[in-house]
Design an enzyme around this catalytic site. Structure first.
Site, mmCIF file in Angstrom:
data_model
loop_
_atom_site.group_PDB
_atom_site.id
_atom_site.type_symbol
_atom_site.label_atom_id
_atom_site.label_comp_id
_atom_site.label_asym_id
_atom_site.label_seq_id
_atom_site.Cartn_x
_atom_site.Cartn_y
_atom_site.Cartn_z
ATOM 1 N N GLN A 256 8.240 27.957 -4.678
ATOM 2 C CA GLN A 256 7.674 28.685 -5.811
ATOM 3 C C GLN A 256 6.661 29.700 -5.299
ATOM 4 O O GLN A 256 5.971 29.468 -4.313
ATOM 5 C CB GLN A 256 7.005 27.691 -6.772
ATOM 6 C CG GLN A 256 6.419 28.305 -8.032
ATOM 7 C CD GLN A 256 4.926 28.584 -7.910
ATOM 8 O OE1 GLN A 256 4.292 28.218 -6.921
ATOM 9 N NE2 GLN A 256 4.363 29.229 -8.916
ATOM 10 N N SER A 257 6.591 30.855 -5.957
ATOM 11 C CA SER A 257 5.679 31.944 -5.589
ATOM 12 C C SER A 257 6.034 32.426 -4.182
ATOM 13 O O SER A 257 7.183 32.778 -3.936
ATOM 14 C CB SER A 257 4.229 31.466 -5.713
ATOM 15 O OG SER A 257 3.333 32.540 -5.706
ATOM 16 N N SER A 258 5.087 32.415 -3.241
ATOM 17 C CA SER A 258 5.457 32.848 -1.891
ATOM 18 C C SER A 258 6.468 31.897 -1.264
ATOM 19 O O SER A 258 7.203 32.284 -0.347
ATOM 20 C CB SER A 258 4.213 32.969 -0.999
ATOM 21 O OG SER A 258 3.515 31.751 -0.930
ATOM 22 N N GLY B 4 9.018 30.862 -2.974
ATOM 23 C CA GLY B 4 10.255 31.486 -3.441
ATOM 24 C C GLY B 4 10.618 32.699 -2.618
ATOM 25 O O GLY B 4 11.798 32.934 -2.309
ATOM 26 N N GLN C 17 11.609 30.032 -7.330
ATOM 27 C CA GLN C 17 10.834 29.908 -8.566
ATOM 28 C C GLN C 17 9.692 30.923 -8.542
ATOM 29 O O GLN C 17 8.829 30.872 -7.682
ATOM 30 C CB GLN C 17 10.280 28.486 -8.699
ATOM 31 C CG GLN C 17 11.362 27.411 -8.727
ATOM 32 C CD GLN C 17 10.820 26.010 -8.544
ATOM 33 O OE1 GLN C 17 11.309 25.247 -7.717
ATOM 34 N NE2 GLN C 17 9.796 25.657 -9.313
#
Length: 563
Positions: free
Chosen positions: A214-216, A218, A242
């Site tokens: 998720q975020s970085s 992702g 994500q």
């Protein structure tokens, strides 16, 4: 004396019984034994080293695999060190920081054998490439593993460490010459290769590995898909991104600017931070000095990519070209993917005092200074003020929410459409989702990271001590569906499983007649939605994603957004 002997015998017997009860894995081919722990109803193996110390002469260099001698016994009952990073006040003194941090943790159902061949889910943590580690209780997948067992599709979970900040994303000409940029992405790759080569001993199937983040995290999954321009075999089969898959700014100067500031702060500038002399100086520093220089020069805020200043580099090797170019030329691993965003993903990064179109334009210009005024004006026309609500109680204007939606689509939403379309053209299925529920409702909406408590079925880990947040029955029900859908995707390449407690009707996004489908996860209207369905009950259709993302993903905008 007899009483003393009896007590000692009892202690020794108890100690032996405890040791005997600990889970153990024997890799017969390599003659390596791992001893783990029972935790929360699963078996865990902690701190397993996959890469050698990255400090000293190895600093910034690609990681080197750890190969234990035959006959080794690995005590996997304690966490390994975390990679150098800025710690929150509550974590200082509790976590061991070291450049010898390339280790991973494994969680699996109880009573497994090497013959079970379970699907494997590998977490790549987020944190803006600035913070993060595999000890974080928010990434503990104990409940996810147990949910997968209850769902009849059990999985094994792996969580890795990788280098962060200047340690993982140092970017100079000297490093590029020795092919040492993107060290963090290479750490991730080495961990995945360890999983491919070793997970069978733990009962995992190396041919059913899903990476997710998720975020970085992702973005990291996206970079692993693009690695080497798709020319090398990949040590995984599926990916879940994500709240990001690519990131604006990768071809900009955020990281080179950060590198110059760190080098200067560390007194290693010799006229040119790109020089071999500057690199040699940085490698001679102790860990604490280099970390202190990085912390002192770290820049956050919208005008510094909301803190994402340490980014992957187009190094001509791991990333042979700009991510957008690799996608457009379909130079990537065509694996099955799931990509999504939260409904109000970036709202908390938007200035609450924005009340006019000028304020919207100024915010976008601050975040992406290379986007032309002409294109900012086009964005304003594509997102008219009257299509957004206002919240007078919270003091948030229509233009505040308008800014948040433009920002969300630029950073989180439109890039999955870009990647998914090209992946589908290569025969790889893509599944899109929009997360629409949170354990912490507010005027800001369903925020960045709102999906994580549900995916890990770990709601309590995301509630700060003393917080008034109280998850509802609906939240717990959603956590069952979400966690089981993620693990089902890892097991079957599809997130829905008829007859099981997963998301219902979550189908691939590109199917027929040029339609694009997005699954709305959670909220009052959970289910599959067509982006062109403008009916009264459509959650996605009213967002005009086809038209808006077509502009944001245009070659001119991609060039100006620098990815």
């Amino acid at each position: 004396m007899a009483k003393y002997d009896f007590v000692m015998l009892w202690i020794l017997t108890l100690t032996a019984a405890i040791a005997a009860a600990r889970p153990m894995v024997v890799d017969k081919g390599r003659q390596i034994t791992y001893t783990g722990l029972d935790r929360n109803g699963i078996e865990v193996f902690l701190g397993i080293p996959f890469g050698h110390d990255t400090g000293g002469k190895n600093r910034f260099k690609p990681p080197v695999a750890v190969v234990p001698p035959r006959g080794s016994h690995i005590n996997a009952t304690v966490y390994g060190p975390i990679c150098p990073q800025e710690l929150r006040a509550g974590s200082r003194g509790k976590l061991v920081i070291s450049e010898n941090c390339l280790n991973l943790n494994i969680g699996r159902p109880k009573n497994m054998t090497s013959h079970d061949k379970l699907a494997v889910m590998v977490t790549i943590y987020g944190g803006g490439y600035w913070v993060g580690h595999n000890q974080d209780p928010r990434w503990h997948a104990d409940n996810m593993v147990k949910e997968s067992v209850a769902n009849g599709r059990p999985i094994i979970h792996v969580a890795m460490n990788y280098r962060l900040g200047v340690f993982g994303f140092a970017q100079t000409t000297a490093l590029r010459t020795e092919r040492s940029e993107n060290a963090a992405l290479r750490d991730q790759r080495l961990a995945l290769e360890w999983v491919r080569d070793n997970i069978a001993a733990f009962g995992g199937d190396p041919k059913r590995v899903t990476i997710f983040g998720q975020s970085s995290g992702g973005v990291s999954v996206g970079m692993q898909m693009l690695a080497y321009g798709g020319k090398q075999p990949v040590p995984y089969q599926q990916g879940i991104c994500q709240s990001q898959v690519l990131e604006p700014g990768i071809t900009g100067n955020f990281t080179s600017t950060a590198m110059e500031l760190v080098t200067d702060k560390a007194n290693c500038t010799s006229g040119d931070f790109n020089s071999e002399a500057a690199l040699a100086c940085l490698r001679e520093l102790d860990t604490e000095t280099l970390l202190a220089a990085a912390i002192a020069t770290y820049q956050n805020g919208v005008d510094h990519n909301i803190g994402d200043i340490w980014l992957p580099s187009v190094d001509g090797d791991f990333l042979p070209d700009a991510p957008s170019v690799l996608v457009a030329q379909r130079r990537f691993a065509p694996v099955t993917s799931m990509m999504g965003w939260c409904e109000d993903d970036v709202t908390r990064f938007v200035y609450p005092n924005i009340t006019t179109s000028k304020g919207v334009a100024d915010f976008i210009a601050s975040y992406a200074p290379n986007v032309s005024r002409k294109n900012i004006d086009t964005l304003l026309k594509l997102y008219p003020t009257d299509e957004f609500p206002e919240n007078k109680t919270a003091g948030l204007s229509r233009d505040f929410y308008r800014t948040a939606r433009i920002f969300r689509d630029i950073v989180m939403t439109c890039e999955p459409f870009l990647v998914g379309e090209h992946a589908a053209a290569e025969g790889a299925d893509a599944y899109f989702f929009s997360w629409n529920q949170t354990i912490a409702p507010s005027a800001l909406g369903v925020l960045h990271g709102a999906d994580l408590p549900y995916v890990y079925a770990n709601l309590s880990a995301y509630i700060p001590p003393g917080s008034p947040i109280r998850p509802t029955a609906s939240d717990y029900e959603l956590s069952h569906r979400a966690s089981r859908s993620w693990s089902t995707f890892g097991s079957t390449k599809e997130p829905s499983l008829p007859g099981h407690n997963t998301f219902k009707g979550f189908r691939k996004s590109f199917s027929k007649h040029n339609e694009i489908l997005v699954f709305v996860a959670g909220g009052p209207n959970e289910g599959l939605s067509n982006i062109d369905d403008h009916g009264p009950h459509s959650v996605i259709g009213g967002q005009k994603l086809r038209e808006r993302c077509a502009f944001i993903n245009s070659p001119e905008m991609i060039h100006e957004l620098r990815f």
